[in-house]
Design an enzyme around this catalytic site. Structure first.
Site, short mmCIF file in Angstrom:
data_model
loop_
_atom_site.label_atom_id
_atom_site.label_comp_id
_atom_site.label_asym_id
_atom_site.label_seq_id
_atom_site.Cartn_x
_atom_site.Cartn_y
_atom_site.Cartn_z
N GLU A 99 -46.13 117.75 37.50
CA GLU A 99 -45.40 118.96 37.10
C GLU A 99 -46.33 119.89 36.34
O GLU A 99 -47.26 119.44 35.66
CB GLU A 99 -44.21 118.51 36.23
CG GLU A 99 -43.41 119.59 35.55
CD GLU A 99 -42.61 120.47 36.49
OE1 GLU A 99 -43.23 121.07 37.38
OE2 GLU A 99 -41.38 120.58 36.29
N ASP A 100 -46.08 121.18 36.42
CA ASP A 100 -46.93 122.14 35.71
C ASP A 100 -46.63 122.16 34.22
O ASP A 100 -47.51 122.02 33.38
CB ASP A 100 -46.84 123.55 36.32
CG ASP A 100 -45.40 124.08 36.43
OD1 ASP A 100 -44.45 123.34 36.09
OD2 ASP A 100 -45.23 125.24 36.86
N ASP A 103 -40.55 122.44 29.74
CA ASP A 103 -40.09 123.44 28.78
C ASP A 103 -38.80 122.91 28.14
O ASP A 103 -38.85 122.09 27.23
CB ASP A 103 -39.90 124.75 29.56
CG ASP A 103 -39.51 125.93 28.70
OD1 ASP A 103 -39.73 125.89 27.49
OD2 ASP A 103 -38.98 126.92 29.24
N THR A 107 -35.28 120.77 34.21
CA THR A 107 -35.75 120.59 35.58
C THR A 107 -36.24 119.17 35.82
O THR A 107 -35.82 118.50 36.76
CB THR A 107 -36.92 121.57 35.87
OG1 THR A 107 -36.52 122.88 35.49
CG2 THR A 107 -37.31 121.55 37.32
N ASP A 159 -46.45 131.06 37.06
CA ASP A 159 -46.16 132.45 37.38
C ASP A 159 -45.24 133.11 36.37
O ASP A 159 -44.56 132.46 35.58
CB ASP A 159 -45.48 132.53 38.75
CG ASP A 159 -44.02 132.06 38.68
OD1 ASP A 159 -43.79 130.95 38.17
OD2 ASP A 159 -43.13 132.81 39.12
#
Ligand code: IMP
Ligand code: MG
Length: 177
Positions: A99-100, A103, A107, A159
């Site tokens: 995963e990036d 937060d 998710t 992004d």
């Protein structure tokens, strides 16, 4: 309209060191075993490409899942929508999710709960970035790159409204669309 430029927060050389460290940890822990690397698109794509090429002594398979809770906004909407699910049978497999950024945790906890319900041998999480100040659901990160402050991060695959994914550094963006 003035759009501010993303400011470098973690430069590319440091990012490379972090990714090498994570690959070494994963290689050591999964030594001689088989692992299904499950990338969470789209944010994982740069990180995962760099990471997997440094994994040694592990037999790997790769799958990708697309999940979205942002719907183009800059604040998480809180509900997770599965866009593209996993086709592979993960029963009795060792799964490592890539995963990036974690937060609020919405998710990834949704995905981890789903995966655990499918009868895998193990499920672990590798996240490049962690933003713990915004966490709403507790998440255990087995392999963590860096902790970041409560700022909007772009670059290295991340992004803002689909922009900036190509930037080679991890940046903070204070701008507006
Ligand atoms: P969560 O469900 O709130 O944990 O949001 C996780 C997902 O939102 C991540 O996988 C990212 O794709 C995206 N996200 C969260 N924070 C940021 C950020 O600062 N920049 C870019 N994307 C982010
Ligand atoms: Mg993501």
């Amino acid at each position: 309209m003035v759009v501010s430029r993303p400011q470098v927060f973690i430069g590319r050389e440091e990012v490379a060191r972090v990714v090498s460290r994570l690959a070494a940890e994963i290689s050591k822990d999964y030594d001689g075993r088989q692992v299904l690397l499950l990338g969470v698109l789209k944010g994982c794509f740069v990180f995962m490409a760099d990471l997997v090429r440094q994994i040694r002594g592990v037999s790997t398979e790769m799958e990708f899942v697309t999940l979205s809770s942002y719907e183009g906004a800059m604040v998480s909407s809180g509900s997770v929508r599965t866009v593209r699910g996993i086709r592979a049978d993960i029963r009795e497999k060792e799964v490592l999710v890539i995963e990036d950024i974690v937060d609020t945790g919405t998710t990834i906890s949704y995905l981890l709960n789903y995966l655990k319900s499918q009868g895998p041998e193990s499920v672990k999480l590798c996240a490049l970035l962690d933003k713990p100040s915004r966490r709403q659901i507790p998440v255990e990160i087995d392999y963590l790159g860096c902790t970041v402050p409560d700022k909007f991060i772009v670059g290295y695959g991340l992004d803002a409204g689909e922009k900036f994914r190509h930037l080679p550094d991890i940046c903070i963006w204070e701008g507006r669309e």
